[in-house]
Design an enzyme around this catalytic site. Structure first.
Site, short mmCIF file in Angstrom:
data_model
loop_
_atom_site.label_atom_id
_atom_site.label_comp_id
_atom_site.label_asym_id
_atom_site.label_seq_id
_atom_site.Cartn_x
_atom_site.Cartn_y
_atom_site.Cartn_z
N ASP A 1 24.02 143.25 199.06
CA ASP A 1 23.25 143.33 197.82
C ASP A 1 24.02 144.18 196.81
OD1 ASP A 1 21.07 143.00 196.16
OD2 ASP A 1 19.84 144.54 197.09
N GLU B 1 27.57 143.35 192.23
CA GLU B 1 28.09 142.76 190.97
C GLU B 1 29.29 143.53 190.41
OE1 GLU B 1 24.81 143.46 191.56
OE2 GLU B 1 24.46 141.38 192.15
N ASP C 1 16.11 139.24 191.99
CA ASP C 1 14.79 139.80 191.67
C ASP C 1 14.05 138.87 190.71
OD1 ASP C 1 15.75 141.81 193.21
OD2 ASP C 1 15.81 143.33 191.63
#
Ligand SMILES: *[C@@H]1O[C@H](CO)[C@@H](O)[C@H](O)[C@H]1NC(C)=O
Ligand SMILES: *[C@@H]1O[C@H](CO)[C@@H](O)[C@H](O)[C@H]1NC(C)=O
Ligand SMILES: *[C@@H]1O[C@H](CO)[C@@H](O)[C@H](O)[C@H]1NC(C)=O
Ligand SMILES: *[C@@H]1O[C@H](CO)[C@@H](O)[C@H](O)[C@H]1NC(C)=O
Ligand SMILES: *[C@@H]1O[C@H](CO)[C@@H](O)[C@H](O)[C@H]1NC(C)=O
Length: 920
Positions: A443, A446, A567
């Protein structure tokens, strides 16, 4: 591929005269940024094939920096259906997506050839099997044409090509009728088809999926272009392989790339079917990773499972409610102070966790946990200390770059560094000793940073702030970095949908990776490189097929990881958006994808959660996940949701052999598991924008309810017969592009199977390990009232955790299924490739259901391996007549379901059965 022969020059002359006319007619705005280039030479490339040309800038400008004066053009038909056009600085090597990260044919190194002095024509063409590259020399532009129908697929004469160090611009003209898909990651409220004038910015960012038309977690600079001329559709795709940030402007009649670095490295994929496009695309970027069987089961997660007892309770809750569950997940709750590869000694004590895992593993269930790339800076933390010793972190001015994520201050591992990769594998191996997890969830890659710029540990407060309820607020001492052209490039992409600086809440773009690689260039590769390193680590561990879920993705990530859409919100709109994003990822070569079922936050309504599991049960990756601030939303929390879940997931678990076969086809050919309807019906233009329904594989149509309080759904059906999979006595017969209104009470989802299909199903169950051992039923669908028709299907079965997914005797079997009706004789038969694996497993066919016939079956004869089947006496017909929905308003006529039951045919042996249809 004759170059510049008189014949091809003649052809090209035609090709380019046409271009020239268009060029003259269209009032092309003269770009202030650049005036384009002139071709000064072009010749065959002596080594390795293709063409090499040289370009000279026509007139310089200073906007966004000086023009690069000399460019090198390299053009090659790399395969029959793939053309590469690569343009770079003729003198200096520029940044490109690293060849070790994304293996592919090298472009010739610059400086190894010189402009040819041989004369060349002002315009010419260079033809491959299907694609033709055409150029005009002054100003230089190129076009890509399709040989078979003469269509121009790409035409850069639309605008001046600009090539500066930090600004590349190139455009193509497009027909307004072209339907475009792709350019993600992006939540598209307008649906899957790209909408003119919507912004498409590509730069990996921790911006949640609730933000529309914004650069989200992944970067996929590829689009598919589907055109229908004269009733015949053809599709192709265009990849601009570039990892730098970019804005893409699509107006409907043109598309313009504005890229802030790297090279122009275009790949054109000829198609012409959408499936051929993804096949060609994934043959370049890497075939989708095979998924273990259990990954196709249902997954439950939540951020906020405070302790192991809560997790145990969830598993029991599913069991008691008889709702399928294969995989239980932890977000970061199991960690000690949010540190990767640790366990919270109080809430997740290791001995108890191991006991729990023994118990669920013995039932065939799996356990996955989250890790983030940020490694806590903490001198008592072994992971950090070993990383420092091996010098694995991304640097800023010679020191590890300091950022903040959940544990507080962190450093980011550099997965472009060989040390980084081996250290990461070692940490994963150590963690596996601590907790035998079955997969990893990567997770925040980025990468997400709670701070911006150059940060230091604060001197006046502690960070993390002890007991903070808002650990996502920056508590380091930071300064924005504005003094480099990497942090403040001359052209500002629309980052985070608001033109924030590139380094905003991520790694500073002037930070460096191994070998001096700038974060500016490699930024969007971070999650991709982490997925590769994680895949390598897991594959080395137990010889099992890795399962990795990654939030950030790039071109090629599908070869290593699955993806969820990040999300989202528990709203009806987000339920709808999930379909487009899922379908886009299928086109991106990442078919294992789904959205957080019932929404990540805030609280979903009970009704929404019903509808979401009905849709989510048919996402390739099916997981319920929620934020700690939302109330609990496991599917058993509401009685009505439990009913919907048993119904929809019950069907998913019966379809697992079909889904697993699609997983195999995805791995072998890139075919998406969940597909836009036009993939099977490319000529059916009404479906080009259809984003409220989708297909699983070739022929299973999912038509979910996406609106509050709806009890009906208006669904589109391409012509033909579509049988309701839940109640096969019901069907839709569609004759043209009509919508059909289907009943959709709260607990029901409409799923239909198209004619001419043989669908392998099993009995289902609540854990895939058990479901996959149950007997098969083959659903054979003929067109309604068929008298002369065929059907086909296939099943792939293997030892579903071995790393490779390929047909090897003893380890996998592939069964092709056929059926025909001719002159009232029905025949159903199989062909078996490498049957021994499935024979050893003892899998049987217990029933064959045939839909669409008229009359009653008589005179059943069954053979196995060419001999009459000994137990044929047990076989029997059961025939049911029922209603049929007619779209065209004809009288309702009855549909006959002919079940041949009482079978026990070994799936691993070829069989054949035949009977006659009498008159009822
Ligand atoms: C689309 O239409 C063309 C022309 O009628 C036909 O040749 C082609 O087979 C059709 N394709 C499909 C997938 O139906
Ligand atoms: C686990 O957490 C739940 C919810 O906070 C709490 O009610 C329960 O007492 C805890 N159990 C243990 C063993 O800590
Ligand atoms: C380092 O980790 C330990 C163990 O979790 C924790 O007690 C300590 O507070 C951490 N130190 C810092 C400086 O965050
Ligand atoms: C840094 O830049 C961001 C984005 O422009 C801005 O929101 C923030 O206030 C700046 N921070 C400082 C310390 O100047
Ligand atoms: C930047 O993105 C935002 C979010 O999608 C959009 O509203 C805005 O129009 C875009 N700006 C430009 C100049 O494209």
């Amino acid at each position: 591929m004759v170059l510049l022969s008189s014949a091809s020059v003649l052809q090209l002359a035609l090709c380019c005269v046409a271009l020239l006319l268009i060029h003259l007619c269209a009032a092309v705005p003269s770009s202030k940024v650049g005036f384009g280039y002139r071709l000064v030479s072009i010749a065959e490339n002596a080594n390795g094939g293709g063409l090499i040309g040289y370009l000279q800038v026509k007139q310089r400008t200073s906007t966004y920096g000086p023009d690069i004066p000399h460019l090198r053009l390299f053009v090659k038909h790399e395969t029959e259906d793939r053309l590469r056009v690569h343009i770079t600085d003729a003198e200096e090597k520029r940044w490109e997506v690293p060849y070790d990260l994304l293996p592919r044919e090298q472009s010739p190194p610059v400086g190894t050839t010189k402009p040819s002095t041989a004369p060349f024509t002002a315009s010419a063409e260079y033809a491959g099997e299907e694609l033709i590259f055409c150029y005009t020399s002054d100003p230089f532009s190129f076009a890509v044409k399709r040989k078979s129908n003469g269509q121009t697929l790409f035409d850069s004469s639309y605008g001046a090509m600009v090539f500066k160090d930090q600004y590349l611009e190139i455009s193509t003209r497009l027909p307004n009728s072209a339907a475009l898909y792709g350019l993600g990651e992006n939540t598209q409220p307008g649906g899957i088809r790209l909408q003119p004038n919507d912004p498409y910015t590509l730069y990996t960012t921790d911006v949640s999926a609730i933000n529309l038309n914004t650069d989200l977690y992944g970067s996929h600079p590829v689009y598919m272009d589907l055109r229908n001329e004269g009733g015949e559709a053809s599709a192709h795709a265009v990849l601009l392989l570039n990892s730098n940030g970019m804005d893409v402007f699509y107006t409907g009649s043109s598309l313009t790339y504005k890229v802030i670095g790297g090279v122009l490295d275009f790949y054109f994929f000829a198609g012409p079917s959408p499936l051929a496009v993804v096949d060609q695309y994934t043959s370049l970027i890497g075939r989708p990773a095979p998924m273990p069987y259990w990954a196709l089961g249902f997954h439950q997660c939540r951020w906020g499972y405070q302790n192991l007892s809560v997790v145990e309770g969830v598993v029991e809750g599913y069991k008691k409610a008889r709702i399928p569950l294969d995989v239980i997940w932890n977000d970061d709750d199991h960690m000690d102070a949010a540190k990767d590869f640790t366990l919270d000694p109080i809430n997740y004590p290791r001995p108890k966790l191991l006991q729990f895992l023994d118990k669920i593993h013995s039932r065939g269930m799996k356990y996955i946990v989250l890790i983030d790339p940020g490694i806590a800076v903490n001198s008592t933390y072994g992971v950090y200390l070993r990383g420092m010793a091996k010098d694995v972190f991304i640097k800023y001015q010679g020191k590890p770059y300091l950022a903040q994520v959940w544990p507080g201050p962190v450093y980011f591992p550099d997965y472009l560094s060989p040390n980084g990769v081996s250290w990461w594998a070692d940490e994963i191996a150590r963690f596996h000793q601590l907790v035998p997890v079955d997969g990893l969830w990567i997770d925040m890659n980025e990468a997400s940073n709670f701070c911006t710029g150059k940060c230091e540990l604060p001197t006046t407060n502690s960070c993390p702030i002890p007991g903070s309820k808002t650990p996502w607020i920056c508590c380091l001492d930071c300064q924005n970095i504005t003094n480099t052209r990497w942090d403040e490039p001359p052209y500002k992409i629309n980052a985070s949908g608001s033109h924030v600086p590139l380094g905003f809440k991520t790694i500073a773009t002037s930070a460096t990776h191994y070998g001096g690689v700038l974060e500016y260039n490699a930024h969007s590769l971070y999650g991709f490189s982490q997925a590769i390193a994680t895949h390598r680590a897991l594959q080395g561990l137990q010889g099992k097929r890795p399962f990795i879920l990654s939030r950030s993705t790039f071109v090629g990530s599908g070869a290593y990881a699955a993806h969820w859409t990040g999300d989202n919100k528990g709203t009806w709109a987000n339920l709808r958006y999930s379909i487009s994003t899922m379908l886009n990822f299928g086109i991106f070569g990442m078919p294992m994808v789904g959205s957080d079922i019932c929404g990540f936050y805030p609280a979903p309504t009970e009704e929404l959660c019903n509808r979401w599991i009905e849709l989510g049960a048919f996402y390739p990756f099916s997981r319920d996940h929620a934020n700690f601030a939302s109330p609990r939303q496991e599917l058993y929390q509401w009685d009505s949701v439990a009913v919907s879940a048993r119904n929809a997931l019950g069907m998913r678990y019966r379809l697992l052999p079909y889904l697993y076969t699609l997983n195999y086809e995805a791995h072998v050919t890139g075919a998406p598991i969940a597909r836009p309807v036009f993939f099977s019906f490319p000529n059916f233009t009404a479906s080009y924008g259809l984003s409220t329904q989708f297909l699983l594989g070739r022929s299973v149509m999912v038509s979910p309810v996406l609106n509050k309080a709806a009890t009906k759904v208006k669904a589109m059906f391409p012509p033909g017969t579509w049988y309701n999979l839940f109640d096969m006595t019901n069907a839709v017969v569609s004759k043209d592009e009509r919508y059909v209104t289907l009943a959709a009470p709260l607990n029901k989802i409409n799923v239909h199977v198209y004619q001419n299909t043989i669908l392998p199903m099993q009995r289902g169950g609540t854990i895939s390990k058990e479901a996959r051992m149950t007997p098969f039923t083959l659903i054979v669908t003929f067109p309604f009232e068929a008298t002369n028709a065929d059907a086909q299907g296939r099943v792939y079965v293997d030892d579903d955790e071995r790393p490779e997914m390929k047909l090897v005797e003893g380890e996998a079997s592939y069964i092709e299924l056929y059926a025909s009706v001719r002159d009232k004789t029905v025949t159903v038969w199989s062909q078996v490739e490498m049957g021994s694996f499935i024979l050893d497993k003892g899998l049987l066919i217990e029933k064959v259901s045939v839909l669409g016939l008229q009359g009653n079956g008589q005179g059943l004869a069954i053979e196995v391996d060419g001999e009459p089947w000994a137990d044929a006496l047990n076989a029997h017909f059961t025939q049911t007549k029922s209603d049929l929905m007619k779209v065209e308003g004809d009288n309702k006529r009855s549909n006959m379901v002919v079940d041949v039951g009482g079978l026990a045919l070994p799936l691993g042996k070829k069989f054949s059965m035949t009977w006659k249809m009498g008159i009822n």
